[in-house]
Write a protein that holds these residues in place. Structure first.
Motif, PDB file in Angstrom:
ATOM      1  N   THR A  90      63.484  -5.785  11.519  1.00 33.66           N
ATOM      2  CA  THR A  90      62.152  -6.116  12.008  1.00 33.66           C
ATOM      3  C   THR A  90      61.761  -7.534  11.596  1.00 33.66           C
ATOM      4  N   GLY A  91      61.105  -8.231  12.511  1.00 36.95           N
ATOM      5  CA  GLY A  91      60.718  -9.620  12.283  1.00 36.95           C
ATOM      6  C   GLY A  91      61.775 -10.619  12.684  1.00 36.95           C
ATOM      7  N   SER A  92      62.902 -10.139  13.234  1.00 36.99           N
ATOM      8  CA  SER A  92      64.018 -11.028  13.563  1.00 36.99           C
ATOM      9  C   SER A  92      63.756 -11.853  14.815  1.00 36.99           C
ATOM     10  N   TYR A  93      64.493 -12.949  14.880  1.00 39.31           N
ATOM     11  CA  TYR A  93      64.599 -13.778  16.081  1.00 39.31           C
ATOM     12  C   TYR A  93      66.037 -13.649  16.558  1.00 39.31           C
ATOM     13  N   VAL A  94      66.225 -13.037  17.716  1.00 38.43           N
ATOM     14  CA  VAL A  94      67.566 -12.848  18.250  1.00 38.43           C
ATOM     15  C   VAL A  94      67.852 -13.949  19.258  1.00 38.43           C
ATOM     16  N   ASP A  95      68.860 -14.740  18.960  1.00 38.96           N
ATOM     17  CA  ASP A  95      69.302 -15.800  19.864  1.00 38.96           C
ATOM     18  C   ASP A  95      70.448 -15.248  20.697  1.00 38.96           C
ATOM     19  N   ARG A  96      70.096 -14.728  21.845  1.00 44.54           N
ATOM     20  CA  ARG A  96      71.028 -14.123  22.783  1.00 44.54           C
ATOM     21  C   ARG A  96      71.754 -12.905  22.217  1.00 44.54           C
ATOM     22  N   THR A  97      72.757 -13.101  21.368  1.00 44.47           N
ATOM     23  CA  THR A  97      73.575 -11.963  20.945  1.00 44.47           C
ATOM     24  C   THR A  97      73.513 -11.668  19.451  1.00 44.47           C
ATOM     25  N   TYR A  98      72.747 -12.432  18.693  1.00 44.64           N
ATOM     26  CA  TYR A  98      72.739 -12.202  17.249  1.00 44.64           C
ATOM     27  C   TYR A  98      71.416 -12.663  16.638  1.00 44.64           C
ATOM     28  N   ALA A  99      71.071 -12.041  15.521  1.00 42.11           N
ATOM     29  CA  ALA A  99      69.873 -12.442  14.791  1.00 42.11           C
ATOM     30  C   ALA A  99      70.131 -13.795  14.136  1.00 42.11           C
ATOM     31  N   ALA A 100      69.213 -14.725  14.354  1.00 43.34           N
ATOM     32  CA  ALA A 100      69.390 -16.093  13.872  1.00 43.34           C
ATOM     33  C   ALA A 100      68.078 -16.578  13.260  1.00 43.34           C
ATOM     34  N   ARG A 101      68.123 -17.764  12.735  1.00 48.44           N
ATOM     35  CA  ARG A 101      66.908 -18.365  12.188  1.00 48.44           C
ATOM     36  C   ARG A 101      66.227 -19.173  13.287  1.00 48.44           C
ATOM     37  N   SER A 102      64.959 -18.929  13.491  1.00 44.21           N
ATOM     38  CA  SER A 102      64.201 -19.737  14.452  1.00 44.21           C
ATOM     39  C   SER A 102      63.840 -21.063  13.786  1.00 44.21           C
ATOM     40  N   SER A 103      63.009 -21.866  14.438  1.00 46.08           N
ATOM     41  CA  SER A 103      62.702 -23.197  13.912  1.00 46.08           C
ATOM     42  C   SER A 103      62.002 -23.103  12.562  1.00 46.08           C
ATOM     43  N   GLU A 104      62.110 -24.153  11.780  1.00 44.31           N
ATOM     44  CA  GLU A 104      61.418 -24.181  10.500  1.00 44.31           C
ATOM     45  C   GLU A 104      59.911 -24.027  10.695  1.00 44.31           C
ATOM     46  N   GLU A 105      59.402 -24.598  11.780  1.00 44.76           N
ATOM     47  CA  GLU A 105      57.965 -24.527  12.044  1.00 44.76           C
ATOM     48  C   GLU A 105      57.509 -23.099  12.298  1.00 44.76           C
ATOM     49  N   SER A 106      58.438 -22.241  12.719  1.00 46.35           N
ATOM     50  CA  SER A 106      58.046 -20.880  13.097  1.00 46.35           C
ATOM     51  C   SER A 106      57.840 -19.953  11.907  1.00 46.35           C
ATOM     52  N   TYR A 107      58.076 -20.459  10.707  1.00 46.07           N
ATOM     53  CA  TYR A 107      57.842 -19.668   9.499  1.00 46.07           C
ATOM     54  C   TYR A 107      56.655 -20.274   8.748  1.00 46.07           C
ATOM     55  N   ASP A 108      55.473 -19.781   9.072  1.00 44.19           N
ATOM     56  CA  ASP A 108      54.258 -20.335   8.483  1.00 44.19           C
ATOM     57  C   ASP A 108      53.235 -19.212   8.360  1.00 44.19           C
ATOM     58  N   PRO A 109      53.206 -18.527   7.227  1.00 47.36           N
ATOM     59  CA  PRO A 109      52.305 -17.382   7.069  1.00 47.36           C
ATOM     60  C   PRO A 109      50.836 -17.706   7.320  1.00 47.36           C
ATOM     61  N   GLN A 110      50.414 -18.921   7.010  1.00 45.59           N
ATOM     62  CA  GLN A 110      49.016 -19.268   7.243  1.00 45.59           C
ATOM     63  C   GLN A 110      48.709 -19.304   8.731  1.00 45.59           C
ATOM     64  N   ARG A 111      49.561 -19.969   9.501  1.00 41.58           N
ATOM     65  CA  ARG A 111      49.362 -19.988  10.956  1.00 41.58           C
ATOM     66  C   ARG A 111      49.449 -18.582  11.527  1.00 41.58           C
TER      67      ARG A 111
END
Length: 307
Positions: free
Chosen positions: A269-290
């Motif tokens: 849960t909370g994953s970003y799947v890039d087509r066929t596998y769970a990957a890390r999304s952009s650094e900007e996309s990890y911002d608990p305040q936003r």
């Protein structure tokens, strides 16, 4: 055991292909397709070929009132036993406009309404009807990276602002241009990932949320509001790029989406799947305040429809 999966954006492109794969590979699924206007009955009939179980609910995702009505109909059918247990929601519908000024009936900018608020309202209205194990899948986009590697310069990167501003028309420079519209699109997809992170934190255990990136997929209906030259390029020229590593074919992207929905692609849960596998999304996309600010704003903007 038979169970229900609710899906938006199943009428064309990768959504249609994903729906066919889901039904073929999981015969116990009752697929509820959410469509606009009178196309739902025809789509349900086509997808039902071969003995699959498909029904439809009508909704205009650009109208929060319409989303509320669709969710209420699904809830009512679940509660009276007209649908089996709810175990999935697929928010695949997406929209990109040629400007950042298009406004829906609720007064919000239309890209933000369709890509962010409509999904959020569906999730919140159906939340207490999910039966674990369940999975929420929202289609994101690698345009949220905002770099040449991920979109070859075709879409400007996101320009994050207060969600109060992003939800209103004219949030970006040159809002009356295609650049403004594309910026609204990439920013809405960043917002999608933020909400997926919040769902992972807030939803009960066993209800997973995943963001799915199909990659660049030429030939979909995403650019249907673009000008004739852009539409021609998307349909006739850019599909050639699927022969290269820079693009994904509709068939592959639809199959990958089905893999995520069915759990074939392993993703916590909370994953970003890039087509066929769970990957890390952009650094900007990890911002608990936003993420928290967006949650609060989305809750406020949809409160009148979630009561």
């Amino acid at each position: 055991m038979q169970h229900t999966v609710v899906m938006t954006g199943a009428s064309r492109g990768i959504g249609r292909i994903a729906a066919e794969h889901i039904l073929r590979r999981s015969p116990h699924v009752h697929l509820v397709v959410v469509t606009r206007g009178s196309s739902g009955a025809r789509l349900a009939a086509e997808l039902s070929a071969g003995g699959h179980t498909v029904s439809h609910v009508s909704a205009d995702l650009g109208s929060l009132g319409s989303v509320q009505s669709a969710a209420a109909e699904i809830r009512e059918r679940l509660e009276r036993g007209g649908l089996p247990l709810l175990r999935g929601f697929v928010g695949n519908a997406g929209m990109q406009y040629t400007n950042a000024l298009t406004k829906g009936p609720d007064g919000f900018e239309s890209t933000f309404t369709v890509n962010v608020l409509a999904n959020h309202l569906f999730v919140r209205l159906l939340q207490d009807r999910f039966v674990a194990p369940a999975r929420i899948v929202i289609t994101a986009s690698d345009t949220h990276f905002g770099d040449f590697r991920h979109n070859m310069g075709m879409v400007p990167g996101p320009a994050w602002k207060s969600p109060e501003v992003l939800a209103r028309p004219g949030a970006f420079p040159k809002p009356d241009t295609a650049v403004g519209g594309r910026t609204a699109y990439s920013t809405s997809k960043l917002a999608t990932i933020y909400l997926v992170h919040e769902y992972a934190r807030r939803l009960p255990a066993g209800i997973d949320s995943v963001a799915y990136n199909p990659g660049f997929v030429p030939g979909t209906g995403l650019a249907r509001n673009a000008g004739p030259i852009s539409r021609f390029a998307m349909r006739r020229v850019l599909p050639v790029m699927t022969l290269t590593p820079f693009a994904t074919s509709r068939d592959a992207a639809g199959r990958y989406l089905a893999d995520v929905v069915l759990g074939t692609t392993k993703a916590p849960t909370g994953s970003y799947v890039d087509r066929t596998y769970a990957a890390r999304s952009s650094e900007e996309s990890y911002d608990p305040q936003r993420e928290g600010e967006l949650w609060d704003t989305a809750e406020r903007f949809t409160a009148a429809y979630a009561a």
